[in-house]
Design a protein around this motif. Structure first.
Motif, PDB file in Angstrom:
ATOM      1  N   VAL A   1      48.215  46.231  42.755  1.00 47.72           N
ATOM      2  CA  VAL A   1      47.145  46.581  41.822  1.00 47.72           C
ATOM      3  C   VAL A   1      45.957  47.191  42.561  1.00 47.72           C
ATOM      4  CG1 VAL A   1      47.755  44.787  40.145  1.00 47.72           C
ATOM      5  CG2 VAL A   1      46.050  44.298  41.911  1.00 47.72           C
ATOM      6  N   VAL A   2      45.135  47.861  41.788  1.00 52.27           N
ATOM      7  CA  VAL A   2      43.838  48.333  42.248  1.00 52.27           C
ATOM      8  C   VAL A   2      42.791  47.650  41.374  1.00 52.27           C
ATOM      9  CG1 VAL A   2      43.818  50.385  40.746  1.00 52.27           C
ATOM     10  CG2 VAL A   2      42.468  50.378  42.836  1.00 52.27           C
ATOM     11  N   LEU A   3      41.681  47.263  41.982  1.00 57.09           N
ATOM     12  CA  LEU A   3      40.586  46.649  41.238  1.00 57.09           C
ATOM     13  C   LEU A   3      39.787  47.774  40.589  1.00 57.09           C
ATOM     14  CD1 LEU A   3      39.014  44.099  40.461  1.00 57.09           C
ATOM     15  CD2 LEU A   3      37.709  44.367  42.582  1.00 57.09           C
ATOM     16  N   ASN A   4      39.884  47.877  39.265  1.00 59.20           N
ATOM     17  CA  ASN A   4      39.208  48.955  38.533  1.00 59.20           C
ATOM     18  C   ASN A   4      37.760  48.642  38.200  1.00 59.20           C
ATOM     19  OD1 ASN A   4      41.284  50.765  38.405  1.00 59.20           O
ATOM     20  ND2 ASN A   4      41.878  50.280  36.325  1.00 59.20           N
ATOM     21  N   LYS A   5      37.492  47.394  37.857  1.00 57.63           N
ATOM     22  CA  LYS A   5      36.159  47.067  37.361  1.00 57.63           C
ATOM     23  C   LYS A   5      35.902  45.571  37.521  1.00 57.63           C
ATOM     24  CE  LYS A   5      34.980  48.904  33.352  1.00 57.63           C
ATOM     25  NZ  LYS A   5      34.848  49.117  31.898  1.00 57.63           N
ATOM     26  N   VAL A   6      34.642  45.240  37.796  1.00 54.34           N
ATOM     27  CA  VAL A   6      34.188  43.850  37.825  1.00 54.34           C
ATOM     28  C   VAL A   6      32.966  43.798  36.928  1.00 54.34           C
ATOM     29  CG1 VAL A   6      33.372  41.940  39.241  1.00 54.34           C
ATOM     30  CG2 VAL A   6      34.942  43.615  40.225  1.00 54.34           C
ATOM     31  N   GLU A   7      32.969  42.861  35.980  1.00 54.76           N
ATOM     32  CA  GLU A   7      31.819  42.786  35.083  1.00 54.76           C
ATOM     33  C   GLU A   7      31.593  41.373  34.566  1.00 54.76           C
ATOM     34  OE1 GLU A   7      32.347  45.232  31.553  1.00 54.76           O
ATOM     35  OE2 GLU A   7      34.487  44.852  31.591  1.00 54.76           O
ATOM     36  N   HIS A   8      30.392  41.152  34.081  1.00 56.40           N
ATOM     37  CA  HIS A   8      30.040  39.910  33.400  1.00 56.40           C
ATOM     38  C   HIS A   8      30.212  40.207  31.917  1.00 56.40           C
ATOM     39  CE1 HIS A   8      26.729  37.309  31.573  1.00 56.40           C
ATOM     40  NE2 HIS A   8      27.704  36.484  31.903  1.00 56.40           N
TER      41      HIS A   8
ATOM     42  N   PHE B   1      37.614  40.510  36.123  1.00 58.56           N
ATOM     43  CA  PHE B   1      38.166  41.455  37.081  1.00 58.56           C
ATOM     44  C   PHE B   1      39.278  42.240  36.382  1.00 58.56           C
ATOM     45  CE2 PHE B   1      36.518  37.922  39.537  1.00 58.56           C
ATOM     46  CZ  PHE B   1      35.817  38.557  40.545  1.00 58.56           C
ATOM     47  N   GLN B   2      39.106  43.553  36.282  1.00 58.59           N
ATOM     48  CA  GLN B   2      40.123  44.394  35.649  1.00 58.59           C
ATOM     49  C   GLN B   2      41.025  44.957  36.748  1.00 58.59           C
ATOM     50  OE1 GLN B   2      39.896  48.703  34.273  1.00 58.59           O
ATOM     51  NE2 GLN B   2      39.239  47.583  32.449  1.00 58.59           N
TER      52      GLN B   2
END
Length: 173
Positions: free
Chosen positions: A36-43, A55-56
């Motif tokens: 996988v690749v980490l596309n996005k991290v958000e609250h 974690f997307q």
């Protein structure tokens, strides 16, 4: 596939009078290991009020390529202590796998963790997905995640070793 074809496929087993249009739209990845690749991290804050660190992950190769898996972790006071500890360990493991050095200040809250992980967006690793039984809702097993770095940079499916060299003579214009 055109819109009409997609509509026919989607509505084949959907009753608009009785079925929930929001149900069944997202299928989790089956148990297994995924590049996988980490596309996005958000609250994230959901309509229900539930907050999480999200974690997307996007699968990069194989049959599931292009599919996404969201690893959501809550740190709310109402979260059982054993779950909080597990979530803390998961964040620490992902930081280790992606090369993020978390400071004490990064652990202030979900927002500071999001900021700390921005440097990891685009990073690649192996996402391990397993399920375990849910006694209260057997139809909804618990989803467990683990992260593993590649043993060697050359193993990463999109590492620089996979680039093709093209000379000026190979370019058609």
């Amino acid at each position: 596939m055109g819109l009409r074809d997609l509509m026919n496929e989607t509505l084949a087993d959907f009753n608009p009078k009785t079925d929930n249009p929001n149900a069944g739209g997202f299928e989790n990845l089956p148990d297994g290991d995924y590049d996988v690749v980490l596309n996005k991290v958000e609250h994230k804050v959901f309509n229900s009020g539930w907050e999480c660190l999200s974690f997307q992950n996007e699968v990069t190769i194989g049959e599931a390529a292009g599919r996404k898996e969201f690893v959501n972790m809550s740190f709310a006071d109402s979260t059982p202590e054993f779950v909080l500890k597990k979530n803390i360990k998961l964040v620490a493991k992902l930081a280790s796998v992606t090369g993020v050095q978390l400071s004490d200040d990064d652990w202030e809250d979900e927002i500071t963790l999001v900021e700390a992980f921005q440097a990891a967006v685009g990073g690649q690793y192996i996402l391990k997905v397993t399920s375990s039984p849910n006694k209260k809702k057997p139809e909804e097993p618990y989803r467990n995640f683990d992260f593993e770095e590649y043993d060697d940079e050359d193993e990463a499916p999109n590492s620089l070793g996979d680039l093709i060299e093209i000379s000026d003579e190979d370019i058609p214009f």
